[in-house]
Design a protein around this motif. Sequence first.
Motif, PDB file in Angstrom:
ATOM      1  N   ASN A  54       0.821  -1.213   0.000  1.00 53.09           N
ATOM      2  CA  ASN A  54       0.000   0.000   0.000  1.00 53.09           C
ATOM      3  C   ASN A  54       0.857   1.265   0.000  1.00 53.09           C
ATOM      4  OD1 ASN A  54      -2.680  -0.918  -0.154  1.00 53.09           O
ATOM      5  ND2 ASN A  54      -2.638  -1.527   2.004  1.00 53.09           N
ATOM      6  N   LEU A  55       2.151   1.107   0.219  1.00 52.44           N
ATOM      7  CA  LEU A  55       3.043   2.259   0.158  1.00 52.44           C
ATOM      8  C   LEU A  55       3.158   2.748  -1.286  1.00 52.44           C
ATOM      9  CD1 LEU A  55       6.039   1.090   2.392  1.00 52.44           C
ATOM     10  CD2 LEU A  55       4.296   2.761   2.999  1.00 52.44           C
ATOM     11  N   SER A  56       3.406   4.046  -1.424  1.00 49.65           N
ATOM     12  CA  SER A  56       3.726   4.562  -2.762  1.00 49.65           C
ATOM     13  C   SER A  56       5.175   4.191  -3.081  1.00 49.65           C
ATOM     14  CB  SER A  56       3.560   6.079  -2.810  1.00 49.65           C
ATOM     15  OG  SER A  56       4.583   6.713  -2.064  1.00 49.65           O
ATOM     16  N   VAL A  57       5.534   4.281  -4.336  1.00 48.20           N
ATOM     17  CA  VAL A  57       6.907   3.999  -4.745  1.00 48.20           C
ATOM     18  C   VAL A  57       7.879   4.919  -4.006  1.00 48.20           C
ATOM     19  CG1 VAL A  57       8.529   4.212  -6.685  1.00 48.20           C
ATOM     20  CG2 VAL A  57       6.348   3.011  -6.996  1.00 48.20           C
ATOM     21  N   TYR A  58       7.542   6.197  -3.922  1.00 44.83           N
ATOM     22  CA  TYR A  58       8.428   7.151  -3.244  1.00 44.83           C
ATOM     23  C   TYR A  58       8.595   6.764  -1.770  1.00 44.83           C
ATOM     24  CZ  TYR A  58      10.735  11.534  -2.084  1.00 44.83           C
ATOM     25  OH  TYR A  58      11.660  12.469  -1.671  1.00 44.83           O
ATOM     26  N   GLU A  59       7.505   6.374  -1.125  1.00 47.23           N
ATOM     27  CA  GLU A  59       7.571   5.996   0.296  1.00 47.23           C
ATOM     28  C   GLU A  59       8.437   4.755   0.494  1.00 47.23           C
ATOM     29  OE1 GLU A  59       3.199   7.615   1.833  1.00 47.23           O
ATOM     30  OE2 GLU A  59       3.391   5.625   0.892  1.00 47.23           O
ATOM     31  N   LEU A  60       8.329   3.812  -0.430  1.00 46.64           N
ATOM     32  CA  LEU A  60       9.128   2.593  -0.300  1.00 46.64           C
ATOM     33  C   LEU A  60      10.616   2.892  -0.493  1.00 46.64           C
ATOM     34  CD1 LEU A  60       9.335  -0.432   0.102  1.00 46.64           C
ATOM     35  CD2 LEU A  60       8.886  -0.749  -2.331  1.00 46.64           C
ATOM     36  N   VAL A  61      10.938   3.694  -1.491  1.00 45.55           N
ATOM     37  CA  VAL A  61      12.341   4.067  -1.713  1.00 45.55           C
ATOM     38  C   VAL A  61      12.868   4.838  -0.505  1.00 45.55           C
ATOM     39  CG1 VAL A  61      13.928   5.383  -3.180  1.00 45.55           C
ATOM     40  CG2 VAL A  61      12.053   4.080  -4.225  1.00 45.55           C
ATOM     41  N   ALA A  62      12.020   5.665   0.095  1.00 48.42           N
ATOM     42  CA  ALA A  62      12.419   6.467   1.258  1.00 48.42           C
ATOM     43  C   ALA A  62      12.801   5.597   2.454  1.00 48.42           C
ATOM     44  CB  ALA A  62      11.292   7.421   1.652  1.00 48.42           C
ATOM     45  N   LYS A  64       1.081   3.331  -6.298  1.00 46.85           N
ATOM     46  CA  LYS A  64       1.143   2.392  -5.198  1.00 46.85           C
ATOM     47  C   LYS A  64       1.876   1.131  -5.653  1.00 46.85           C
ATOM     48  CE  LYS A  64      -1.360   4.677  -2.153  1.00 46.85           C
ATOM     49  NZ  LYS A  64      -0.802   5.135  -0.854  1.00 46.85           N
ATOM     50  N   CYS A  65       2.552   0.494  -4.735  1.00 49.48           N
ATOM     51  CA  CYS A  65       3.365  -0.665  -5.105  1.00 49.48           C
ATOM     52  C   CYS A  65       2.524  -1.829  -5.629  1.00 49.48           C
ATOM     53  CB  CYS A  65       4.210  -1.106  -3.909  1.00 49.48           C
ATOM     54  SG  CYS A  65       5.544   0.059  -3.529  1.00 49.48           S
ATOM     55  N   TYR A  66       1.273  -1.922  -5.182  1.00 52.65           N
ATOM     56  CA  TYR A  66       0.430  -3.020  -5.677  1.00 52.65           C
ATOM     57  C   TYR A  66       0.043  -2.825  -7.144  1.00 52.65           C
ATOM     58  CZ  TYR A  66      -3.591   0.073  -4.773  1.00 52.65           C
ATOM     59  OH  TYR A  66      -4.491   1.128  -4.767  1.00 52.65           O
ATOM     60  N   GLU A  67       0.273  -1.641  -7.683  1.00 50.86           N
ATOM     61  CA  GLU A  67      -0.040  -1.370  -9.087  1.00 50.86           C
ATOM     62  C   GLU A  67       1.102  -1.759 -10.031  1.00 50.86           C
ATOM     63  OE1 GLU A  67      -2.462   2.509  -9.628  1.00 50.86           O
ATOM     64  OE2 GLU A  67      -1.115   2.944  -7.946  1.00 50.86           O
ATOM     65  N   LEU A  68       2.221  -2.182  -9.485  1.00 53.83           N
ATOM     66  CA  LEU A  68       3.419  -2.403 -10.292  1.00 53.83           C
ATOM     67  C   LEU A  68       3.538  -3.840 -10.792  1.00 53.83           C
ATOM     68  CD1 LEU A  68       6.031  -0.528  -8.059  1.00 53.83           C
ATOM     69  CD2 LEU A  68       4.607   0.421  -9.894  1.00 53.83           C
ATOM     70  N   SER A  69       4.192  -4.000 -11.924  1.00 53.77           N
ATOM     71  CA  SER A  69       4.542  -5.328 -12.414  1.00 53.77           C
ATOM     72  C   SER A  69       5.749  -5.822 -11.621  1.00 53.77           C
ATOM     73  CB  SER A  69       4.893  -5.268 -13.901  1.00 53.77           C
ATOM     74  OG  SER A  69       6.107  -4.542 -14.089  1.00 53.77           O
TER      75      SER A  69
END
Length: 264
Positions: free
Chosen positions: A101-109, A146-151
């Motif tokens: 549920n994290l955004s890509v930016y939040e995960l990289v952070a 959101k990370c769940y949207e990624l391949s």
Amino acid sequence: MKKESSNIVLKAEELSIGYNSKTTETIVASNINFELKKGQLIGLVGANGIGKSTLLRTLIKVQPALSGSILLNDHDLRSTSTAALAKQLSIVLTEQLTSKNLSVYELVALGRHPYTNWIGNLTATDNKAIDNAIDLVNIEDLKDKKCYELSDGQLQKVMLARALAQDTDVIVLDEPTTHLDMYHKAYILKLLQKLTKETGKTILFSSHEIDLAIQLCDTMIVMQKDNVVCDQPCNLISQGVFESLFPKDLIAFDKTTGSFRVSK
């Protein structure tokens, strides 16, 4: 000689890896010796069940070595604190991400965690490191998703960006091309090669993509049943190391092309 020594970032000396229980010691591999240099891409390869994951877990201090030593930036890994280790070595594992549920930016952070205070506040330096990591992996167009949207391929790049944001000398990846098609396997490994050249970081990854590793790596660690060797791919080919990696009844190594072929 002194300059050459200062270029070594991760070193194993007479290393023995495996598992200890109350009654027995199970040795997975022993007499492991290698020196990994700054700015190199290193592939760890071998047959299934040979001990690649055990070696990686030992190198990242998840499990203890049975004997021998591991030196990270000339310091014994056993006496390196968790906090100090997190500023020198970052990890990308194959486990499923729990916080999709994290955004890509939040995960990289999250890669900046070793540098933030207990509240986790990001400074201008942290934000710059995050932006730089996102730029290096070329995922600017994904940072608000959101990370769940990624391949799977996109998520692998995000996890790599998180490791880059951590700004360590060494990045260790366990099977970074799992679940990816042939194009994206090549893309990820080519990206790792590019990052070593652009950042000067040492990147060590385990993989079953031996053909690709031979083409792209500066150095390879090859785990065999009774031996672990570390050298440049061209030297390993000339030494016949890959020819003895698998039973020859089904798979054979072609020295000329530097690739494996199904035996006729």
